[in-house]
Design a protein around this motif. Structure first.
Motif, PDB file in Angstrom:
ATOM      1  N   LEU A 140       0.828  -1.208   0.000  1.00 40.59           N
ATOM      2  CA  LEU A 140       0.000   0.000   0.000  1.00 40.59           C
ATOM      3  C   LEU A 140       0.867   1.264   0.000  1.00 40.59           C
ATOM      4  CD1 LEU A 140      -2.799  -1.076   2.500  1.00 40.59           C
ATOM      5  CD2 LEU A 140      -3.120  -0.503   0.089  1.00 40.59           C
ATOM      6  N   THR A 141       1.926   1.257   0.800  1.00 41.91           N
ATOM      7  CA  THR A 141       2.792   2.434   0.825  1.00 41.91           C
ATOM      8  C   THR A 141       3.693   2.514  -0.401  1.00 41.91           C
ATOM      9  OG1 THR A 141       4.357   1.186   2.194  1.00 41.91           O
ATOM     10  CG2 THR A 141       2.815   2.609   3.348  1.00 41.91           C
ATOM     11  N   SER A 142       3.917   1.384  -1.085  1.00 36.21           N
ATOM     12  CA  SER A 142       4.821   1.384  -2.231  1.00 36.21           C
ATOM     13  C   SER A 142       4.183   1.919  -3.505  1.00 36.21           C
ATOM     14  CB  SER A 142       5.351  -0.033  -2.486  1.00 36.21           C
ATOM     15  OG  SER A 142       4.320  -0.878  -2.972  1.00 36.21           O
ATOM     16  N   VAL A 158       3.459   4.855  -4.074  1.00 39.73           N
ATOM     17  CA  VAL A 158       4.185   6.091  -4.381  1.00 39.73           C
ATOM     18  C   VAL A 158       5.441   5.774  -5.179  1.00 39.73           C
ATOM     19  CG1 VAL A 158       5.399   8.070  -3.413  1.00 39.73           C
ATOM     20  CG2 VAL A 158       3.296   7.261  -2.334  1.00 39.73           C
ATOM     21  N   ALA A 159       6.247   4.845  -4.676  1.00 43.98           N
ATOM     22  CA  ALA A 159       7.495   4.485  -5.360  1.00 43.98           C
ATOM     23  C   ALA A 159       7.218   3.897  -6.740  1.00 43.98           C
ATOM     24  CB  ALA A 159       8.292   3.496  -4.509  1.00 43.98           C
ATOM     25  N   LEU A 160       6.198   3.040  -6.838  1.00 41.30           N
ATOM     26  CA  LEU A 160       5.854   2.457  -8.133  1.00 41.30           C
ATOM     27  C   LEU A 160       5.463   3.536  -9.137  1.00 41.30           C
ATOM     28  CD1 LEU A 160       5.222  -0.201  -9.762  1.00 41.30           C
ATOM     29  CD2 LEU A 160       2.853   0.120  -9.037  1.00 41.30           C
ATOM     30  N   SER A 161       4.628   4.476  -8.681  1.00 51.54           N
ATOM     31  CA  SER A 161       4.135   5.534  -9.575  1.00 51.54           C
ATOM     32  C   SER A 161       5.260   6.431 -10.066  1.00 51.54           C
ATOM     33  CB  SER A 161       3.085   6.377  -8.850  1.00 51.54           C
ATOM     34  OG  SER A 161       2.021   5.578  -8.403  1.00 51.54           O
ATOM     35  N   LEU A 162       6.303   6.559  -9.283  1.00 52.30           N
ATOM     36  CA  LEU A 162       7.427   7.418  -9.654  1.00 52.30           C
ATOM     37  C   LEU A 162       8.478   6.670 -10.456  1.00 52.30           C
ATOM     38  CD1 LEU A 162       7.817   9.232  -6.230  1.00 52.30           C
ATOM     39  CD2 LEU A 162       7.048  10.299  -8.362  1.00 52.30           C
ATOM     40  N   ASP A 163       8.942   5.540  -9.931  1.00 45.15           N
ATOM     41  CA  ASP A 163      10.151   4.921 -10.459  1.00 45.15           C
ATOM     42  C   ASP A 163       9.922   4.117 -11.731  1.00 45.15           C
ATOM     43  OD1 ASP A 163      11.387   6.033  -8.286  1.00 45.15           O
ATOM     44  OD2 ASP A 163      11.244   4.232  -7.062  1.00 45.15           O
ATOM     45  N   ALA A 164       8.748   3.529 -11.895  1.00 48.78           N
ATOM     46  CA  ALA A 164       8.484   2.770 -13.115  1.00 48.78           C
ATOM     47  C   ALA A 164       8.446   3.678 -14.342  1.00 48.78           C
ATOM     48  CB  ALA A 164       7.172   1.994 -12.992  1.00 48.78           C
ATOM     49  N   MET A 165       8.160   4.964 -14.121  1.00 57.29           N
ATOM     50  CA  MET A 165       8.091   5.923 -15.229  1.00 57.29           C
ATOM     51  C   MET A 165       9.458   6.417 -15.683  1.00 57.29           C
ATOM     52  SD  MET A 165       4.901   8.485 -14.601  1.00 57.29           S
ATOM     53  CE  MET A 165       5.510   9.501 -15.940  1.00 57.29           C
ATOM     54  N   LEU A 166      10.459   6.325 -14.831  1.00 57.37           N
ATOM     55  CA  LEU A 166      11.736   6.987 -15.101  1.00 57.37           C
ATOM     56  C   LEU A 166      12.361   6.600 -16.449  1.00 57.37           C
ATOM     57  CD1 LEU A 166      13.325   6.923 -11.524  1.00 57.37           C
ATOM     58  CD2 LEU A 166      12.295   8.869 -12.711  1.00 57.37           C
ATOM     59  N   PRO A 167      12.409   5.300 -16.808  1.00 59.11           N
ATOM     60  CA  PRO A 167      13.026   4.971 -18.103  1.00 59.11           C
ATOM     61  C   PRO A 167      12.272   5.529 -19.308  1.00 59.11           C
ATOM     62  CG  PRO A 167      12.836   3.021 -16.706  1.00 59.11           C
ATOM     63  CD  PRO A 167      12.014   4.098 -16.078  1.00 59.11           C
ATOM     64  N   ALA A 168      11.000   5.893 -19.107  1.00 58.10           N
ATOM     65  CA  ALA A 168      10.162   6.328 -20.226  1.00 58.10           C
ATOM     66  C   ALA A 168      10.083   7.838 -20.382  1.00 58.10           C
ATOM     67  CB  ALA A 168       8.745   5.770 -20.055  1.00 58.10           C
ATOM     68  N   LEU A 169      10.787   8.602 -19.562  1.00 61.18           N
ATOM     69  CA  LEU A 169      10.608  10.062 -19.575  1.00 61.18           C
ATOM     70  C   LEU A 169      10.957  10.672 -20.933  1.00 61.18           C
ATOM     71  CD1 LEU A 169      11.832  11.167 -16.029  1.00 61.18           C
ATOM     72  CD2 LEU A 169       9.493  10.837 -16.857  1.00 61.18           C
ATOM     73  N   LEU A 214      12.097  -3.037  -2.485  1.00 62.67           N
ATOM     74  CA  LEU A 214      12.200  -3.822  -3.712  1.00 62.67           C
ATOM     75  C   LEU A 214      11.480  -3.132  -4.859  1.00 62.67           C
ATOM     76  CD1 LEU A 214      11.605  -7.419  -2.298  1.00 62.67           C
ATOM     77  CD2 LEU A 214      13.764  -6.463  -3.150  1.00 62.67           C
ATOM     78  N   VAL A 215      10.447  -2.340  -4.531  1.00 59.22           N
ATOM     79  CA  VAL A 215       9.689  -1.666  -5.590  1.00 59.22           C
ATOM     80  C   VAL A 215      10.540  -0.635  -6.325  1.00 59.22           C
ATOM     81  CG1 VAL A 215       7.666  -0.239  -6.110  1.00 59.22           C
ATOM     82  CG2 VAL A 215       7.491  -2.138  -4.489  1.00 59.22           C
ATOM     83  N   PRO A 216      11.187   0.331  -5.632  1.00 64.64           N
ATOM     84  CA  PRO A 216      12.055   1.251  -6.383  1.00 64.64           C
ATOM     85  C   PRO A 216      13.252   0.562  -7.023  1.00 64.64           C
ATOM     86  CG  PRO A 216      12.186   1.672  -4.019  1.00 64.64           C
ATOM     87  CD  PRO A 216      11.037   0.749  -4.232  1.00 64.64           C
ATOM     88  N   MET A 217      13.670  -0.596  -6.503  1.00 66.60           N
ATOM     89  CA  MET A 217      14.751  -1.324  -7.147  1.00 66.60           C
ATOM     90  C   MET A 217      14.287  -1.988  -8.445  1.00 66.60           C
ATOM     91  SD  MET A 217      16.721  -3.139  -3.948  1.00 66.60           S
ATOM     92  CE  MET A 217      17.754  -4.100  -5.056  1.00 66.60           C
ATOM     93  N   LEU A 218      13.079  -2.562  -8.401  1.00 68.71           N
ATOM     94  CA  LEU A 218      12.592  -3.337  -9.543  1.00 68.71           C
ATOM     95  C   LEU A 218      11.739  -2.523 -10.504  1.00 68.71           C
ATOM     96  CD1 LEU A 218      11.588  -6.658  -7.716  1.00 68.71           C
ATOM     97  CD2 LEU A 218      13.668  -6.193  -9.023  1.00 68.71           C
ATOM     98  N   ALA A 219      11.081  -1.466  -9.998  1.00 71.66           N
ATOM     99  CA  ALA A 219      10.143  -0.712 -10.841  1.00 71.66           C
ATOM    100  C   ALA A 219      10.784  -0.148 -12.110  1.00 71.66           C
ATOM    101  CB  ALA A 219       9.489   0.400 -10.032  1.00 71.66           C
TER     102      ALA A 219
END
Length: 404
Positions: free
Chosen positions: A26-28, A30-41, A154-159
């Protein structure tokens, strides 16, 4: 303000492993919404014809503006209507924002969708923190928080890696499809398994007059606000790196598709710090650990700035990675403990308190990050100097919070 030790605690109903996993997911968001997008900017900027690199970075930093607004709503909502209602409503709003982002035809539309996502994600973020506070207090709460951080790191590492894989196989829009799937799965799990932790006789009906009075009590609490300002300064510095991480690794260091792996390596530093914190917080205590970490992070910022100067603005990649890894380790210790110490005096005001702490620290962090990022063009000087200034201010804020 009434000490939290007088507050009746809710009893745990889930096994500790399931509880930690659910709260971490539930708290992750935030990290998922931010970090998964980074390669696509870059692809997003090109597809939606962004005006500048700063406008693309805004899709990251503006997220925290939406969170700041959302937390001010969901804090009182969680205290008045219960934690479950806040989490489920937040997930619905997050899903709506995700749909807007998936169908965006311009950068402005994408940014609006990101703000809606951020408002929604505030529900799970605030209410899950309040659930933890309903059940645990003191060093036990810090220990649970550290376990949760260790899991969701693990989410910001894997996202970013997952985002890169989705990008390679499909398009950037399907990264938002991933968000939608996770929302449905976690929402159903939470709805089926986690009961309400805020008893009806402990709820605070929403009234503007009472809200104003409660806010005044929290803002006048030196301990809460000192730690909150410290979190804002620390997070603002970290957010400046997060917003510019793709530019740093893919533009400055030309890492290409390997960017997610370098990003994951630095995210691992925060996870390692959380594991270290789990083993030490009950033995050493939150305050002493925070004091050690503050000395460490200030030392890191001074050393990093000196290294940037030594290599005329851009140290070798391995030097940057090793130095940032050490600094992020200390930041990882600070994140969970500072938040737990700020929440400690709040008792049944945990929902509103978490909202003000999260909102105020986020709204403080965003202009800090934007101001640092505005100077990032070809060197890492702004990152080093920004960390040096704002980590020192965080040190002063903690001293203010702990002053007798």
């Amino acid at each position: 303000m009434r000490d939290s030790s007088t507050t009746t605690q809710a009893s745990p109903t889930l096994h500790i492993v399931e509880f930690i996993a659910l709260m971490a997911l539930l708290t992750s968001f935030v990290a998922l919404s931010l970090d998964a997008m980074l390669p696509a900017l870059n692809q997003i900027g090109e597809a939606l014809q962004a005006d500048s690199l700063q406008q693309v970075h805004l899709t990251i930093s503006v997220f925290f503006v939406g969170m700041g607004v959302g937390q001010l709503f969901f804090g009182p909502f969680a205290d008045a209507m219960g934690r479950r209602a806040a989490i489920l409503l937040g997930l619905v709003i997050f899903a709506l924002g995700t749909v807007v982002c998936m169908s965006a035809t311009s950068m402005d539309m994408l940014i609006v969708g990101r703000i809606i996502q951020a408002i929604g994600v505030s529900g799970p973020r605030i209410a899950s923190m309040a659930i933890i506070r309903d059940i645990y207090v003191g060093d036990a709460m810090a220990r649970v928080m550290s376990f949760i951080m260790m899991v969701f790191i693990l989410v910001p590492m894997l996202a970013p890696i997952v985002g890169q894989l989705v990008l390679n196989a499909f398009s950037w829009r399907h990264i938002f499809t991933l968000f939608l799937i996770m929302t449905i799965v976690v929402g159903c799990w939470f709805f089926a398994r986690q009961p309400e932790t805020l008893r009806k006789d402990n709820r605070r009906p929403f009234r503007w007059k009472k809200l104003y009075a409660s806010c005044l009590r929290i803002f006048r609490n030196r301990t809460v606000m000192g730690y909150t300002v410290a979190m804002g300064c620390i997070f603002g510095s970290f957010l400046s790196y997060l917003s510019a991480s793709q530019t740093i690794f893919q533009t400055f260091y030309q890492t290409g598709d390997n960017f997610p792996y370098y990003f994951a390596a630095l995210a691992f530093a925060v996870g390692l710090a959380s594991f270290f914190n789990v083993t030490m917080v009950m033995r050493v205590g939150m305050k002493r650990l925070c004091r050690i970490a503050l000395y460490g992070v200030i030392s890191f910022s001074l050393i990093f700035t000196a290294l940037i100067h030594q290599w005329q603005g851009l140290p070798p990649l391995w030097v940057t990675i090793v130095t940032m890894f050490c600094g992020f380790f200390f930041i990882g210790i600070l994140f969970g403990n500072l938040n737990a110490m700020a929440m400690q005096p709040l008792g049944n005001m945990a929902g509103l308190g978490a909202a003000i702490i999260g909102s105020f620290s986020s709204l403080l962090a965003v202009p800090i990050a934007i101001s640092i990022d505005s100077y990032i063009h070809t060197t890492l000087y702004p990152i080093g100097v920004g960390f040096m200034i704002f980590m020192s201010l965080a040190f002063l804020a903690v001293n203010f919070a702990e002053r007798d």
